[in-house]
Design an enzyme around this catalytic site. Structure first.
Site, short mmCIF file in Angstrom:
data_model
loop_
_atom_site.label_atom_id
_atom_site.label_comp_id
_atom_site.label_asym_id
_atom_site.label_seq_id
_atom_site.Cartn_x
_atom_site.Cartn_y
_atom_site.Cartn_z
N THR A 168 0.81 -1.25 -0.03
CA THR A 168 0.13 -0.12 -0.16
C THR A 168 0.81 1.14 0.09
O THR A 168 1.60 1.63 0.84
CB THR A 168 -1.06 -0.04 1.29
OG1 THR A 168 -1.68 1.11 1.11
CG2 THR A 168 -0.42 -0.20 2.34
N HIS A 222 1.37 -11.04 14.58
CA HIS A 222 2.31 -11.44 15.48
C HIS A 222 2.13 -12.78 16.22
O HIS A 222 3.29 -13.47 16.73
CB HIS A 222 2.59 -10.32 16.79
CG HIS A 222 3.81 -10.41 17.60
ND1 HIS A 222 4.78 -11.05 17.17
CD2 HIS A 222 4.13 -9.21 18.27
CE1 HIS A 222 6.03 -10.67 18.05
NE2 HIS A 222 5.70 -9.87 18.68
N1 CAO Z 1 8.18 8.82 -2.74
C1 CAO Z 1 8.16 9.96 -3.69
N2 CAO Z 1 7.39 9.99 -4.96
C2 CAO Z 1 6.38 9.06 -5.06
C3 CAO Z 1 6.58 7.74 -4.20
C4 CAO Z 1 7.25 7.74 -3.06
N3 CAO Z 1 7.21 6.69 -1.99
N4 CAO Z 1 5.64 6.86 -4.69
C5 CAO Z 1 5.14 7.50 -5.87
N5 CAO Z 1 5.62 8.57 -6.04
C6 CAO Z 1 5.55 9.68 -7.36
C7 CAO Z 1 5.57 8.89 -8.36
O1 CAO Z 1 7.14 8.72 -8.91
C8 CAO Z 1 4.85 9.71 -9.57
O2 CAO Z 1 5.71 11.04 -9.65
P1 CAO Z 1 6.03 11.40 -10.89
O3 CAO Z 1 4.68 11.52 -11.73
O4 CAO Z 1 6.70 12.92 -10.71
O5 CAO Z 1 6.84 10.69 -11.83
C9 CAO Z 1 3.86 10.16 -8.61
O6 CAO Z 1 4.11 10.15 -7.24
C10 CAO Z 1 2.50 9.53 -8.77
O7 CAO Z 1 2.46 8.12 -8.55
P2 CAO Z 1 1.13 7.20 -8.98
O8 CAO Z 1 0.14 7.25 -7.98
O9 CAO Z 1 0.77 7.79 -10.28
O10 CAO Z 1 1.76 5.88 -9.36
P3 CAO Z 1 2.24 4.87 -8.31
O11 CAO Z 1 2.89 3.84 -9.04
O12 CAO Z 1 3.14 5.39 -7.38
O13 CAO Z 1 1.00 4.31 -7.41
C11 CAO Z 1 -0.71 3.26 -7.08
C12 CAO Z 1 -0.14 3.45 -7.96
C13 CAO Z 1 -2.15 2.63 -7.92
C14 CAO Z 1 -0.52 2.24 -6.01
C15 CAO Z 1 -1.52 4.50 -6.43
O14 CAO Z 1 -1.91 5.56 -7.27
C16 CAO Z 1 -2.62 4.45 -5.32
O15 CAO Z 1 -3.68 4.18 -5.64
N6 CAO Z 1 -2.18 4.46 -3.98
C17 CAO Z 1 -2.94 4.53 -2.82
C18 CAO Z 1 -2.89 3.44 -2.15
C19 CAO Z 1 -3.89 3.76 -0.71
O16 CAO Z 1 -4.61 4.32 -0.90
N7 CAO Z 1 -3.56 3.18 0.31
C20 CAO Z 1 -4.02 3.15 1.46
C21 CAO Z 1 -4.49 2.32 2.21
S1 CAO Z 1 -4.89 2.40 3.82
O17 CAO Z 1 -6.27 3.11 3.54
#
Ligand code: CAO
Length: 248
Positions: A168, A222
């Site tokens: 996540t 755990h």
């Molecule tokens: N540190 C810094 N920048 C980051 C990063 C990190 N850890 N992770 C992603 N980024 C950047 C990416 O490099 C991208 O930057 P650029 O466009 O400048 O290259 C930008 O953030 C956009 O990322 P993205 O969301 O389009 O793509 P992703 O591959 O990082 O993530 C996905 C895909 C599907 C995992 C994400 O969009 C998502 O939905 N995450 C949410 C998960 C969530 O809600 N979890 C909570 C669960 S608990 O309630």
């Protein structure tokens, strides 16, 4: 499950309109369903969250070069899926499910990694099957297409079933650490927040160098995983992410 709540006070019932203006909204079906799973998992699994940081300076340099060279854009998420697939092979007790009723632990010989996707209807977790056998580009393309589908059309139960561990990532938004809830019947979940650039002494201690550090938050069951194993698992991920070799 209801026994777990025994002895606790009843949920407070209040007429909020007594205190000011309010609007009542019914939660959507998916949000209610996901919420009931999360509530169950939080109550039934003894969670511990291990926090650490991976030095991704070399990996980020290679990723940036890869993206500048054209072709499919790579974010850090597919790299983490690949690192998790390697870690599951090295630490089989993380690729397992526990049945508390029978006391049986099922060890899985396949590696399917779930990736949490934030959608307007709530949180969905599509599963990237055989993550250990797919190339980085294949994983990246699959995450992109399945995340787009999750956000527009939704996903079938089959597309969200069979995960071994969940990733996540909140890194595109921010955060320094969090405590993700395990996606049962899995036994661990890796949370990732925003990479930050920090000044650190170099190996000699004589100079200060800038490093990019990625915060990792591993929640684990755990009953199945002890703290030392969790620390080793995260250490393994850190080493895998540090060498830059994940990008071929
Ligand atoms: N540190 C810094 N920048 C980051 C990063 C990190 N850890 N992770 C992603 N980024 C950047 C990416 O490099 C991208 O930057 P650029 O466009 O400048 O290259 C930008 O953030 C956009 O990322 P993205 O969301 O389009 O793509 P992703 O591959 O990082 O993530 C996905 C895909 C599907 C995992 C994400 O969009 C998502 O939905 N995450 C949410 C998960 C969530 O809600 N979890 C909570 C669960 S608990 O309630």
């Amino acid at each position: 499950m209801s026994d777990l709540l025994e002895g606790l006070a009843a949920w407070p019932q209040q007429d909020f309109a007594e205190f000011g203006s309010v609007e009542v909204r019914k939660l959507g079906k998916i949000q209610r369903l996901v919420g009931s799973f999360l509530g169950r998992n939080w109550v039934a699994i003894p969670h511990v969250t291990h926090q650490d940081e991976a030095d991704v300076t070399a990996l980020e340099a290679r990723r940036s070069a890869h993206n500048k060279a054209g072709g499919d854009k790579l974010t850090i998420v597919p790299l983490l899926v690949k690192a998790l697939a390697d870690a599951l092979a090295a630490f089989p007790q993380f690729n397992a499910s526990y049945d508390a009723k029978t006391g049986e632990l099922t060890l899985k010989k396949y590696v399917h990694v779930g990736v949490a996707v934030d959608t307007p209807n709530g949180l969905l977790v599509p599963v990237i099957r055989d993550s250990d056998r797919k190339s980085l580009d294949e994983i990246a393309r699959e995450i992109e297409s399945v995340a787009a589908k999750a956000r527009t059309k939704g996903l079938s139960v089959a597309e969200m079933s069979g995960g071994c561990i969940t990733l996540t990532s909140l890194g595109h938004i921010g955060g320094t650490a969090f405590t993700p809830i395990i996606n049962a019947p899995e036994v661990a979940i890796l949370g990732v927040t925003r990479a930050r650039t920090v000044a650190q002494p170099d190996a000699s201690g004589a100079r200060v160098v800038w490093r990019q550090m990625l915060p990792l938050s591993l929640s684990y069951d755990h009953r199945i995983i002890n703290g030392a194993d969790a620390a080793r698992f995260v250490r393994f991920l850190i080493d895998r992410l540090a060498d830059g070799g994940l990008i071929g």
